[in-house]
Design a protein around this motif. Sequence first.
Motif, PDB file in Angstrom:
ATOM      1  N   ALA A 266       0.819  -1.206   0.000  1.00  0.00           N
ATOM      2  CA  ALA A 266       0.000   0.000   0.000  1.00  0.00           C
ATOM      3  C   ALA A 266       0.857   1.262   0.000  1.00  0.00           C
ATOM      4  CB  ALA A 266      -0.932  -0.011   1.211  1.00  0.00           C
ATOM      5  N   SER A 267       1.922   1.271   0.814  1.00  0.00           N
ATOM      6  CA  SER A 267       2.761   2.471   0.893  1.00  0.00           C
ATOM      7  C   SER A 267       3.546   2.683  -0.401  1.00  0.00           C
ATOM      8  CB  SER A 267       3.712   2.380   2.086  1.00  0.00           C
ATOM      9  OG  SER A 267       4.608   1.302   1.953  1.00  0.00           O
ATOM     10  N   ILE A 268       4.006   1.598  -1.011  1.00  0.00           N
ATOM     11  CA  ILE A 268       4.738   1.723  -2.274  1.00  0.00           C
ATOM     12  C   ILE A 268       3.812   2.231  -3.370  1.00  0.00           C
ATOM     13  CG2 ILE A 268       5.924   0.436  -4.091  1.00  0.00           C
ATOM     14  CD1 ILE A 268       7.025  -1.381  -1.859  1.00  0.00           C
ATOM     15  N   ARG A 269       2.617   1.649  -3.451  1.00  0.00           N
ATOM     16  CA  ARG A 269       1.665   2.104  -4.462  1.00  0.00           C
ATOM     17  C   ARG A 269       1.270   3.551  -4.203  1.00  0.00           C
ATOM     18  NH1 ARG A 269      -2.190  -1.061  -7.971  1.00  0.00           N
ATOM     19  NH2 ARG A 269      -3.213   0.625  -9.092  1.00  0.00           N
ATOM     20  N   GLY A 270       1.071   3.903  -2.941  1.00  0.00           N
ATOM     21  CA  GLY A 270       0.709   5.274  -2.610  1.00  0.00           C
ATOM     22  C   GLY A 270       1.754   6.261  -3.083  1.00  0.00           C
ATOM     23  N   TRP A 271       3.038   5.914  -2.913  1.00  0.00           N
ATOM     24  CA  TRP A 271       4.107   6.821  -3.365  1.00  0.00           C
ATOM     25  C   TRP A 271       4.083   6.944  -4.881  1.00  0.00           C
ATOM     26  CZ3 TRP A 271       8.141   7.255  -6.633  1.00  0.00           C
ATOM     27  CH2 TRP A 271       9.044   8.295  -6.398  1.00  0.00           C
TER      28      TRP A 271
END
Length: 408
Positions: A266-271
Amino acid sequence: MKVFKHIAPLCAVIALCGCHTQSPVTGAAQERSPAPARVRHVPFHALPGWKNDAQEEALSVFLEDCHKITSLPPDSSLGGEATSRPGRVVGDWQAACQAARDVPVGDRAAARAFFEQWFRPYTMPAGPRAGGMLFTGYYEPEIRGSLRRGGMYQTPVYRRPPDLVRERDAQGNIVTGRRQDGQIVPYWTRAEIDQGRLAHKKLEMLWLADPVDLFFLQIQGAERVRLPDDTIIRLGFDGLNGQPYVPLGRVMVAQGLLGADDVNMASIRGWLEANPDKAREMMEKNPNYVFFRELDGADVRAGAPGALGVSLVPGRSVAVDRAYIPLGSPVWVQAQVQVDGHPATWERLDFAQDLGTDIKGPDRADLYMGWGPEAAQAAGNLHSGGQMIVLVPRSRPKHEHEHEASAQ
């Protein structure tokens, strides 16, 4: 599938290891040989939560594995080359698979007795990872796509190119690449493919609305694509370009873009979505690229096919390193997962039905969470220590008088 699963391929972007080493001869991707592993027998009563699982559900999954396994020649390899335990070839499973067919359907006590009589549990060998076993999760996303390019649908999903080869070199190593001047050289990288190396070759299966969707599709190794008319197309893994897998989580931590404790899907996609002008450059730091095929006639109510060739089952399928665990093996998993935002204990009998691009070593596994938004959330939040016990098939059932004490 990750899914690499054969699916591959597939799987957790937070792992800090790559999936291939480089051939010193050609530079093409080369598979590594596993180091020998030591294992230890443990009794069933030592498995945390063993008597609380629904083994009758697990038995139905095992029967599907048996249907596939017993259709193969008895000397076919299923994996496990790094250990000396039974289960490495199809013939090791025939007696247990035959006995499983006689267990009454839906009978939990009979199913539990079957596993206890026909298997011996063994610990996984220690791996290089500090802190022991690491479990992550993967799922089958659903994304928007079109059979035709146009409008927002500008990102191609490619079939396996005909010039992609995988064979042994002069030293006997398996390499993946393409032929050039009589030699196998590395196949095109993600950046080169993004720049159009495969364009105009009629390899486009369909077109996606978001390049980030393609990136995560290639990590997961399988996908449900919803067309504009609401038709669902199932995609499955059909090959790698052979370039090394570089987890973006590691890159982002090294560059100070994410904290080590904050790295997940989720954090990678969010970035990536928050930085569209930098997303392509970032994704191209992982040169690994996955190709796909359409799963003709696939049941949209079932999971994607894993490396074993059977449909994955949410909560019962796991991706492993087949060097240490033969495909089809029952594995007892104990880990912590997030359910509705709250920690919960995962204690159940799963099955090694899949492989993962970055699932390497005896201390890594990827739990299949299914498909849809809930599965995506569960997979994205799964980053847990725990333990995994492999159930090894017997050639005959255990008798009542046999001792189950732990032994080397």
